[in-house]
Design an enzyme around this catalytic site. Structure first.
Site: not given
Ligand SMILES: *Cc1c(COP(=O)(O)O)cnc(C)c1O
Length: 433
Positions: A300, A141, A344, A136, A139, A123, A132, A337, A119-120
């Site tokens: 969520d 998911r 986020k 939870c 959850c 990372r 798990c 989110d 997504r980002y």
């Molecule tokens: C939360 C999340 C991250 C990590 O986000 P940070 O703000 O760096 O902790 C990375 N990918 C996805 C899909 C997420 O939901």
């Protein structure tokens, strides 16, 4: 071994040795998955009508509670118990509202290949485990819980490595799931070794709820495996002070001593932790155990979570009660989110009340209103990313002052007032004494 009376009673009812209690595999093997066992071990009895409803709920969303987590339930007041509410099905899970979604965060859409959510920019989420220890109820998911309770095979995980290798912009890999620490030590060792072999992977993160629901998973052997692959950051998921027990403290201590920076991600849950006092207590207990509160999540829009949702205003109220009132490093970032996959988004009370081109007006946690004078001739240099040719010679040129009242006064240059203080401010009174 020190067990509580409740824990001893549970082991005896399972007809097992007390010495098994701290064995994490024993805890998983004896996870409670049906109403009958739950009733037997807790002494809680549901009436037939309620039972039917609960059964119908868990036909949709399965149940799994470790004996350890079960032992934290206050059976005398279970309806209001935060542990019970997080672990045991509520028929309200079947009441969807029309905004609820199967995959609100569009994790599946942002998934270029199986197991990876990208997504980002820098990372990725790597879903290395579908398992798990405790399911939870909240959850995000939930759509996936229990349907494929298995460990992704080496082949599938290797494809994840390949994806990360091909994307040199990925410098941070989040192992998530399921719970990555449900994997056997040697399997984790393999995953971490492979990731560490990728040069551009700078940081590895593990998101796990084991310190909360299965603290005995944090064995010396596990810690020794993880330690080989530093830097690894670990995020856990405490939602309520009641979850911080001597067993979970011990698990956190092992992890902190081994050098893993520890974070905590809480979810704001109606009738569980939607209270400023509970949250303040939780974050203070976390930092006492060397865990830095990282995120507080707005619940969520996943199907089955409607009854857990609070207005965002509740989260803002909680953040208001933390900032200034307790240590800055105990304060998480409250995030929504974004439905649809926007990631986020931080939300917080407004501290910036007003502004002009040269002053901003702020208020602090006490309600004191203050000004921050902006720099006078801020020369915003047009950046063409050519640092060699950049010239940072800034001039100053104080502005002339004019007359004003109220908030305007704070913004005005001619008035030297720098703050407005409400009457009967205790802190100011102390100064006068
Ligand atoms: C939360 C999340 C991250 C990590 O986000 P940070 O703000 O760096 O902790 C990375 N990918 C996805 C899909 C997420 O939901």
């Amino acid at each position: 071994m020190i067990l509580t009376d409740v824990q001893k009673e549970i082991v005896q009812k399972i007809d097992e040795q007390i010495s098994n209690w701290k064995n994490w595999k024993w805890q998983i093997k004896n996870a409670v998955k049906d109403i009958e066992t739950f009733e037997k071990l807790t002494g809680i009895q549901f009436d037939p009508e309620e039972r039917l409803k609960i059964q119908k709920t868990l036909d949709n969303f399965p149940l799994s509670i470790t004996p350890y987590y079960l032992s934290l339930i206050d059976t005398d007041n279970y309806q209001n118990d935060p542990v019970y509410k997080q672990a045991f099905p509520d028929p309200k899970e079947l009441e969807n509202c029309r905004f609820d979604m199967n995959d609100p965060l569009a994790e599946d859409k942002d998934s270029p290949i199986d197991l990876i959510t990208h997504r980002y920019p820098d990372r990725v989420l790597f879903h290395v485990s579908n398992v798990c220890a405790m399911y939870c109820r909240h959850c995000t998911r939930k759509r996936k819980v229990g349907d494929v309770d298995n460990i992704p095979c080496r082949e599938k995980i290797t494809k994840g490595f390949d994806y990360i290798k091909e994307h040199s912009e990925v410098r941070d890999v989040l192992l998530s799931g399921g719970d990555p620490l449900m994997l056997p030590d040697d399997y984790l060792d393999w995953i971490l070794t492979e990731l560490r072999n990728i040069e551009h992977v700078e940081v590895i993160r593990i998101g796990t709820r084991t310190p909360v629901v299965l603290p005995y998973r944090i064995t010396d052997d596990l810690v020794n495996v993880l330690k080989k692959h530093h830097p690894i950051w670990i995020n856990t998921h405490f939602n309520h002070p009641r979850e911080i027990t001597s067993s979970s403290k011990e698990a956190l201590e092992k992890l902190a001593d081994a050098g893993f920076p520890l974070g905590n991600q809480s979810v704001l849950l109606s009738e569980v932790n939607d209270c400023p006092r509970i949250m303040k207590k939780l974050v203070q207990m976390l930092v006492k155990n060397r865990v830095r509160p990282y995120y507080l999540y707005q619940c969520d829009l996943s199907e089955g979570l409607t009854h857990f949702r609070t207005p965002v205003g509740k989260g803002i109220e909680i953040m208001e009660s933390l900032r200034g009132h307790t240590s800055g490093f105990a304060i998480p970032t409250y995030v929504v989110d974004a439905p649809g996959g926007g990631g986020k988004i931080p939300v917080m009370p407004n501290y910036l009340i007003s502004w002009s081109t040269n002053k901003i007006i702020l208020r602090n946690y006490e309600g004191v209103i203050t000004t921050y004078k902006e720099p006078d001739n801020y020369n915003n240099i047009n950046c063409d990313l050519n640092c060699n040719e950049c010239d940072l010679e800034l001039k100053t040129n104080p502005a002339e002052e004019i007359k004003a009242i109220g908030l305007e006064k704070l913004l005005a240059d001619h008035d030297s007032t720098i703050s407005l203080t409400p009457e009967n401010n205790e802190r100011i009174k102390r100064r006068d004494d």
